[in-house]
Design a protein around this motif. Structure first.
Motif, mmCIF file in Angstrom:
data_model
loop_
_atom_site.group_PDB
_atom_site.id
_atom_site.type_symbol
_atom_site.label_atom_id
_atom_site.label_comp_id
_atom_site.label_asym_id
_atom_site.label_seq_id
_atom_site.Cartn_x
_atom_site.Cartn_y
_atom_site.Cartn_z
ATOM 1 N N LEU A 73 7.242 7.620 14.560
ATOM 2 C CA LEU A 73 6.651 6.294 14.764
ATOM 3 C C LEU A 73 5.694 5.966 13.611
ATOM 4 N N ILE A 74 4.905 6.946 13.205
ATOM 5 C CA ILE A 74 3.984 6.709 12.086
ATOM 6 C C ILE A 74 4.769 6.283 10.849
ATOM 7 N N LEU A 75 5.821 7.023 10.568
ATOM 8 C CA LEU A 75 6.618 6.740 9.370
ATOM 9 C C LEU A 75 7.267 5.364 9.453
ATOM 10 N N VAL A 76 7.935 5.103 10.575
ATOM 11 C CA VAL A 76 8.705 3.873 10.705
ATOM 12 C C VAL A 76 7.777 2.650 10.726
ATOM 13 N N LEU A 77 6.684 2.750 11.451
ATOM 14 C CA LEU A 77 5.795 1.595 11.537
ATOM 15 C C LEU A 77 5.108 1.329 10.196
ATOM 16 N N SER A 78 4.709 2.394 9.493
ATOM 17 C CA SER A 78 4.081 2.128 8.189
ATOM 18 C C SER A 78 5.080 1.492 7.247
ATOM 19 N N ALA A 79 6.325 1.988 7.275
ATOM 20 C CA ALA A 79 7.336 1.406 6.399
ATOM 21 C C ALA A 79 7.546 -0.061 6.762
ATOM 22 N N LEU A 80 7.553 -0.337 8.048
ATOM 23 C CA LEU A 80 7.800 -1.708 8.510
ATOM 24 C C LEU A 80 6.681 -2.638 8.050
ATOM 25 N N VAL A 81 5.457 -2.223 8.274
ATOM 26 C CA VAL A 81 4.318 -3.060 7.883
ATOM 27 C C VAL A 81 4.330 -3.270 6.364
ATOM 28 N N LEU A 82 4.563 -2.171 5.658
ATOM 29 C CA LEU A 82 4.631 -2.241 4.196
ATOM 30 C C LEU A 82 5.697 -3.246 3.762
ATOM 31 N N ALA A 83 6.882 -3.150 4.371
ATOM 32 C CA ALA A 83 7.990 -4.014 3.982
ATOM 33 C C ALA A 83 7.665 -5.470 4.289
ATOM 34 N N VAL A 84 7.125 -5.728 5.461
ATOM 35 C CA VAL A 84 6.852 -7.109 5.853
ATOM 36 C C VAL A 84 5.778 -7.705 4.944
ATOM 37 N N VAL A 85 4.705 -6.961 4.756
ATOM 38 C CA VAL A 85 3.591 -7.501 3.970
ATOM 39 C C VAL A 85 4.000 -7.683 2.505
ATOM 40 N N VAL A 86 4.480 -6.587 1.901
ATOM 41 C CA VAL A 86 4.828 -6.668 0.475
ATOM 42 C C VAL A 86 5.979 -7.650 0.268
ATOM 43 N N GLY A 87 6.992 -7.567 1.140
ATOM 44 C CA GLY A 87 8.143 -8.462 1.012
ATOM 45 C C GLY A 87 7.727 -9.917 1.086
ATOM 46 N N THR A 88 6.914 -10.254 2.054
ATOM 47 C CA THR A 88 6.504 -11.645 2.216
ATOM 48 C C THR A 88 5.671 -12.109 1.024
ATOM 49 N N VAL A 89 4.726 -11.291 0.637
ATOM 50 C CA VAL A 89 3.860 -11.682 -0.484
ATOM 51 C C VAL A 89 4.687 -11.937 -1.737
ATOM 52 N N LEU A 90 5.600 -10.996 -2.032
ATOM 53 C CA LEU A 90 6.439 -11.171 -3.223
ATOM 54 C C LEU A 90 7.271 -12.440 -3.113
ATOM 55 N N GLY A 91 7.835 -12.644 -1.922
ATOM 56 C CA GLY A 91 8.686 -13.816 -1.721
ATOM 57 C C GLY A 91 7.898 -15.105 -1.883
ATOM 58 N N VAL A 92 6.703 -15.132 -1.352
ATOM 59 C CA VAL A 92 5.882 -16.341 -1.421
ATOM 60 C C VAL A 92 5.500 -16.638 -2.872
ATOM 61 N N ILE A 93 5.083 -15.585 -3.578
ATOM 62 C CA ILE A 93 4.705 -15.801 -4.982
ATOM 63 C C ILE A 93 5.895 -16.344 -5.767
ATOM 64 N N SER A 94 7.046 -15.743 -5.515
ATOM 65 C CA SER A 94 8.201 -16.154 -6.304
ATOM 66 C C SER A 94 8.665 -17.558 -5.915
ATOM 67 N N ALA A 95 8.432 -17.955 -4.669
ATOM 68 C CA ALA A 95 8.818 -19.307 -4.257
ATOM 69 C C ALA A 95 7.853 -20.343 -4.847
ATOM 70 N N ARG A 96 6.639 -19.918 -5.044
ATOM 71 C CA ARG A 96 5.643 -20.842 -5.589
ATOM 72 C C ARG A 96 6.014 -21.205 -7.027
ATOM 73 N N TRP A 97 6.518 -20.211 -7.779
ATOM 74 C CA TRP A 97 6.938 -20.453 -9.164
ATOM 75 C C TRP A 97 8.401 -20.044 -9.308
ATOM 76 N N PRO A 98 9.304 -20.826 -8.744
ATOM 77 C CA PRO A 98 10.695 -20.389 -8.623
ATOM 78 C C PRO A 98 11.409 -20.206 -9.959
ATOM 79 N N ARG A 99 10.896 -20.794 -11.023
ATOM 80 C CA ARG A 99 11.629 -20.642 -12.280
ATOM 81 C C ARG A 99 10.948 -19.661 -13.234
ATOM 82 N N SER A 100 9.938 -18.962 -12.742
ATOM 83 C CA SER A 100 9.192 -18.052 -13.613
ATOM 84 C C SER A 100 9.962 -16.756 -13.843
ATOM 85 N N TRP A 101 9.521 -15.965 -14.823
ATOM 86 C CA TRP A 101 10.160 -14.670 -15.070
ATOM 87 C C TRP A 101 9.972 -13.759 -13.866
#
Lengths: 527, 300, 328
Positions: free
Chosen positions: C104-132
């Motif tokens: 549970l420790i492993l799976v939940l940390s991976a999940l939180v990590l994925a959701v947080v990092v994934g969302t942040v990256l996605g949001v940044i990239s959507a804000r500047w969709p044509r950037s490098w």
């Protein structure tokens, strides 16, 4: 070897400090060590279970009557004095004063008597204490071990790995010793107390403050971490997350660690072990009940390739049941020179012609997990035996107990195994071949179900023969028969090494290496 | 049923066009070819498939055979990718090992699509208790961790290529079923389906000839994605040693040589790259198809 | 009855139904497998003597009609008896109990990590969709999605535990030191980094794409245009109005994929020597210890069901519009 012991039989020996190569400065107390091990033990009771997975922790937890130095000389341990009767029919042990078990109860001759008989009845090395008829206990500190006939190996059999002194008040409650609950919660009188065993993770041992040798042990704690993956063990050592790693046979990683500044690599500490890698057959199962099939496989294996290529040139060929280094080991003549034609012919004769698809039969090859070389050799059988039409599939086991249960219950075709000579043939060799030692459920007994009356006779005679030349003649004949019968194909000596942290001092490099107590080991330089 | 709306690879609701008109497939194909990444994926995939089909004939070295000294590094001998700890040829392993991986991946994907479409189609088309029942079954399979389920089934029914493919298919059809159900449900309400029904076409005919062709685009995308997942599955199972022991496969190579990685990186790294490239190719194709079928999404 | 009570009741019945189905499935598996069910239950432990097999037969009533056996099995599960591992000579619940927390420790940390990092990256990239950055993210997410998790794990382990030794190599504790207090937690966290990150990579890749797409959708909508027109700052627009919409599909997907994540843990735990349920599953499979494997299957299904329900709940809280639509 026998003569070597007889010289030492009389009188008490003076305790000598066993020096491990490192500093001789004043030992300092304190600190912990992490000891990476490849596989989990079934339990910790070395009176009923052989093998290093059990022997290493058990030698820390249980004390034994004697211990041995690097020159095969017995040293006092629980017994401060030992005396062999002139007729060779008894050994009198005098126990040290004030030794206590971890639960605070004193160690008495009653416990010694109980333990000797427990080992005799339950240990897989049946011939080790075969001649013992009983133990007399005239007073709490004196135990007299009675023998039916002179027994050259009796003192060696009193080593830490072979004769743990069990508290009678714990183990003597009438339950079956092989499955006694205390095997997993052991109580001994050794330098370290058992603290915790988490299956698949670690075993923790803590300092026994009441140890009968004053001021010892020096270490506060030993953590045996179970790390099944070889590279992970190597990395742990390189990063000093691990401090002692014995029984390592992965040559490439050993060479790699030799180049590391903070690590010391030694091949000392295995003199008593005499480890042989071999392929053992289950003679209960066709077609392995057929001698020609077994011999054919013998001719099909390229021993040269195994020792040179698979073992990176450091492999030493084992030609028979007794390992090189022993005065009884066989002459240097290759009995099964690689000969695929002969192998094919033997298989045809045995009644296993090639089928339409070119194969003759299928077999599984088991191997002890955690031993990289055994796995490699088991996998090697697949392409190699395919050359003579045998489909050999390696069958993995997740851990040692699984493998042990399969093999000891005779549920296997053939297995790669590493078996130790344990100093004297009576201890480590006889057990594999005596027909009286076919005991289901006991690993490293005669799990091949090999039975040859002449072999039984020869071994019985060699076990009590006191003349070394005559004894050698008996063992020579025995080895010739076994090699020809081929219940086991002997392959090579295991290239065992111990890797340890350079800052540690006084590692045991005796004949038993880390299968003896680490009470003298200390941190010369704090980690 | 949970209230969570289903996200599908192609955000639902854009394939509304009735069948007549211009061929939507042809249009999509043109779109696909204009997508550089997708074409690169397609080329890569064709290359890999060719390698596994023709390669074993052109390079008939036994992947289990010991051909040279163990641990020979790449580019030092005629065995250009080196040998592993037994002296087995790594290149032979990669060439021959792909066959099992791709065959299992593709057939598992087909199994999951057929099973998923069948169940999803009936559920979506008939609705009511049929839907309720079938969706319960889907949900049931969704709560069983797929790799674990596959491991259990393989243990109980011997690991052969067929059982492995069937097992992976069985463990991964639920997504398809949900997607197919959503499509069938939506299309069932459309004018052209009502028209077909008015002409008293049989249910089977409507499902097969009228709805299915229109539901195909997102299902094709899903098929591509599922192939990638199935390949990763097969690799994972053989990495654990649960693959078919008689066939060489990329996952098996990685699992077997892992013990020696500190000294020999090539028997672990190279088959891993092979898996990586294969799944990458499939993902690129899947992405390309998704974009091609959904012109609206492409501007992103 | 209030609608809330009805919803709770419905949900409970639903969950119990699913669990029942998993149990029946487990039961059938043993009986469908080729060979003697007693042998299957005993596993490949080698020690399956006729006595042990006979004991298993009486214990599990294997001579009774199938439906009676099923009822007896369900009865045992009700009393908390998930079966008995003959291999370990221990009840399955005891075995799993030791391993569930690490997983549970492993799976939940991976999940939180994925959701947080994934969302942040996605949001940044959507804000500047044509950037490098956006292009790089697209490429990286494809790569992260395509690499087999056990392979990335091995490479990361060599890289970050040996070549550049930042993290411990294996297990969950270093073994030395207390097993309580802050230092212990730090030790476990230190061991957790590599396996959790390895497990999360695939999902970071997926979620960044998902949140990017959702974010682009929202940013193009009238609703955001209105917000912008009202003169709200860009940061406020993104974080107050758009982010909520971008994270919802990620949470949905995360909930749906929980069982996949659980399965991935089998491979990651094997590579990193993490003492969890996944490794136990793998080891039990090699031993053919059927009761343990089926116990793990049941337990993971249970965890997945709970996770799904929690996702649902979270989803309702995050987006009250859905609550009104009832439980279908």
């Amino acid at each position: 070897m026998f003569r070597e012991f007889t010289k030492l039989l009389c009188g008490a020996a003076v305790a000598t400090v066993i020096v491990a190569g490192a500093a001789l400065a004043e030992p300092t107390r304190g600190g912990s060590i992490v000891w990476p091990v490849a596989s989990a033990p079934r339990h910790f009771n070395s009176a009923v279970q052989s093998g290093i997975a059990t022997a290493m922790p058990a030698a820390q937890i249980f004390a034994s009557p004697l211990r041995f130095d690097a020159d095969w000389k017995p040293q006092p341990y629980l017994a401060e004095k030992w005396e062999m009767a002139p007729d060779g029919l008894s050994v009198t042990l005098t126990l040290v004063d004030g030794a206590k078990f971890h639960d605070g109860k004193p160690v008495t001759s009653e416990d010694v008597a109980f333990s000797v008989m427990a080992v005799k009845e339950n240990h897989p090395f049946k011939s080790m204490l075969e001649p013992v008829t009983g133990v007399d206990t005239p007073d709490p500190r004196t135990a007299i071990v009675r023998l039916a006939h002179p027994h050259p190996a009796i003192l060696l059999a009193m080593s830490p790995a072979l004769m743990p002194i069990l508290p009678k008040h714990v183990y003597g409650d009438g339950q079956d010793l092989k499955s006694h609950p205390a095997n997993l919660k052991p109580v001994g009188s050794g330098p370290f107390k058992f603290e915790e065993y988490r299956e698949g993770e670690y075993i923790t041992l803590v300092r026994n403050d009441d140890f009968f040798i004053k001021d010892r042990p020096y270490l506060d704690r030993i953590v045996m971490r179970i790390i099944p993956d070889g590279p992970n063990r190597t990395i742990a050592m390189e990063r000093h997350e691990g401090h002692v790693m014995p029984f390592e046979e992965r040559i490439r990683d050993i060479n790699r660690m030799k180049r590391q500044d903070g690590l010391v690599v030694t091949d000392q500490g295995y003199a008593g072990i005499g480890p042989i890698n071999w392929l053992a057959f289950n003679l209960e199962r066709p077609p392995f009940d057929n001698k020609k099939v077994r011999q054919a496989i013998g001719y099909a294996i390229d021993k040269e390739f195994v020792t040179k290529a698979l073992m990176e040139g450091v492999g030493v060929r084992a030609l028979g049941p007794i390992a090189p280094g022993s005065p009884f080991s066989p002459k240097d003549v290759e009995p099964y020179k690689l000969d695929l034609d002969k192998a094919n012919r033997l298989l045809d004769e045995a009644g296993f012609p090639r089928k339409a698809d070119g194969t003759r039969f299928t077999m599984n090859v088991d191997y002890i997990p955690g031993f990289a070389l055994l796995k490699t050799m088991a996998e090697y059988m697949k392409p190699q035996l395919a050359k003579v039409g045998i489909k050999a599939e390696p069958r993995p086991s997740p851990d040692f107990p699984t493998w042990a249960s399969r093999v000891s219950n005779h549920d296997f075709d053939a297995t790669m195994d590493v078996v130790f000579n344990w100093g004297d043939p009576v201890i480590g060799v006889h057990r594999t071949y005596l027909s009286s030692n076919i005991r289901k459920g006991v690993i490293w007994s005669n799990t091949q179900s090999y039975s040859n009356p002449r072999v039984d006779e020869l071994l019985a005679a060699a076990g009590k023969e006191q003349d070394e030349a005559k004894r050698k003649a008996l063992y020579d004949e025995f080895q010739k028969i076994v090699v020809d019968d081929a219940p086991i194909l002997f392959i090579a000596v295991s290239p065992y090494h111990t890797v340890f942290d350079k800052r540690l001092a006084n590692l045991p490099t005796t004949i038993w290496g880390t299968a003896s107590p680490l009470d003298e080991t200390y941190w010369a330089q704090k980690p | 049923m949970s209230a969570v709306p289903q996200r599908t690879p192609a955000a639902a609701g854009v394939y509304g066009a009735p069948p007549a008109a211009r061929s939507p497939m042809g249009e999509a194909w043109r779109m696909f070819l204009r997508n550089r990444a997708a074409v690169a994926g397609l080329v890569l995939m064709v290359g890999i498939v060719l390698m596994t089909l023709v390669g074993p004939l052109l390079y008939p070295v036994d992947p289990f055979g010991m051909v040279w000294a163990p641990f020979t590094p790449p580019l030092e001998t005629e065995y250009v990718l080196g040998t592993d700890y037994l002296g087995r040829d790594v290149l032979a392993g990669i060439v021959h090992g792909g066959t099992a991986t791709l065959a299992v991946g593709a057939s598992a994907a087909v199994i999951s699509i057929v099973l998923g479409v069948l169940i999803g189609a009936f559920a979506g088309y008939y609705g009511g208790w049929v839907d309720a029942t079938l969706m319960r079954v889907t949900e049931f399979f969704q709560v069983l961790p797929p790799l674990l389920l596959a491991m259990v089934l393989i243990t109980l029914f011997q690991p052969t290529l067929t059982t492995i493919a069937a097992t992976i298919g069985l463990a991964s059809w639920t997504g398809v079923a949900r997607l197919a159900r959503a499509e069938f449900m939506r299309l069932n309400q459309q004018e052209f389906v009502r028209a077909a029904r008015a002409l008293s076409a049989s249910n089977a005919r409507i499902m097969l000839r009228v709805i299915l062709p229109n539901a195909l685009p997102p299902l094709i995308v899903m098929a591509a994605m599922n192939t990638g997942v199935a390949i990763l599955f097969e690799a994972g199972l053989s990495f654990l040693g649960l693959g078919d022991p008689t066939t060489m496969s990329w996952g098996f190579m990685i699992g077997a040589s892992r013990e020696y990685i500190l000294d020999a990186w090539w028997p672990v790294t190279l088959p891993g790259i092979a898996i990586f490239l294969t799944v990458l190719a499939v993902s690129l194709i899947g992405d390309g198809l998704n974009d091609a079928f959904n012109p609206k999404l492409r501007e992103r | 009855m209030t609608s809330i009570a009805r919803a709770v009741l419905y949900r409970t019945a639903h969950v119990l139904g699913l669990l029942l189905a998993v149990l029946v499935f487990n039961f059938l598996l043993i009986h469908l497998a080729p060979g003697d069910p007693a042998q299957v239950i005993a596993g490949d432990m080698g020690g399956a003597t006729p006595e042990v097999l006979a004991e298993i037969r009486t214990r599990f009533g294997l001579d009774l009609p199938l439906h009676e056996q099923l009822l007896a099995y369900l009865g045992r599960v009700l009393t908390g008896d998930l079966g008995y591992s003959f291999y370990f000579d221990r009840p399955v619940t005891a075995l799993i109990g030791q391993r569930i927390l690490p997983t549970l420790i492993l799976v939940l940390s991976a999940l939180v990590l994925a959701v947080v990092v994934g969302t942040v990256l996605g949001v940044i990239s959507a804000r500047w969709p044509r950037s490098w950055f956006s292009h790089a993210l697209t490429v990286l997410s494809l790569a992260g999605y395509s690499a087999p998790v056990f392979w990335t794990g091995i490479l990361l382990l060599i890289l970050f535990a040996s070549v550049w030794p930042l993290f411990p190599v294996t297990g969950m504790y270093s073994g030395i030191g207390d097993r309580t207090g802050i230092s212990y937690l730090i030790d476990v966290a230190h061991h957790l980094v590599l396996p959790a990150f390895t497990l999360a990579i695939v999902y970071i890749a997926q979620y960044s794409r998902l949140s990017r797409a959702a974010m682009l959708d929202v940013l193009g909508s009238d609703y955001i245009r209105t917000a912008r027109a009202k003169g709200l700052g860009e940061g406020k627009v993104i974080f107050k109005h758009a982010l909520r919409n971008a994270i919802l599909p990620v949470i949905t997907m995360a909930g749906l994929q929980f069982s996949n994540l659980f399965a991935g843990a089998v491979l990651v735990e094997t590579v990193f020597g993490w003492p969890g349920m996944g490794r136990l599953a793998f080891e039990s499979i090699l031993r053919r210890d059927a009761p343990t494997i089926l116990g793990i299957l049941f337990f993971s299904a249970l965890v997945v069901i709970v996770a799904n329900q929690l996702t649902d709940l979270f989803y309702r809280l995050a987006d009250p519009r859905i609550a009104g639509k009832g439980s279908r």
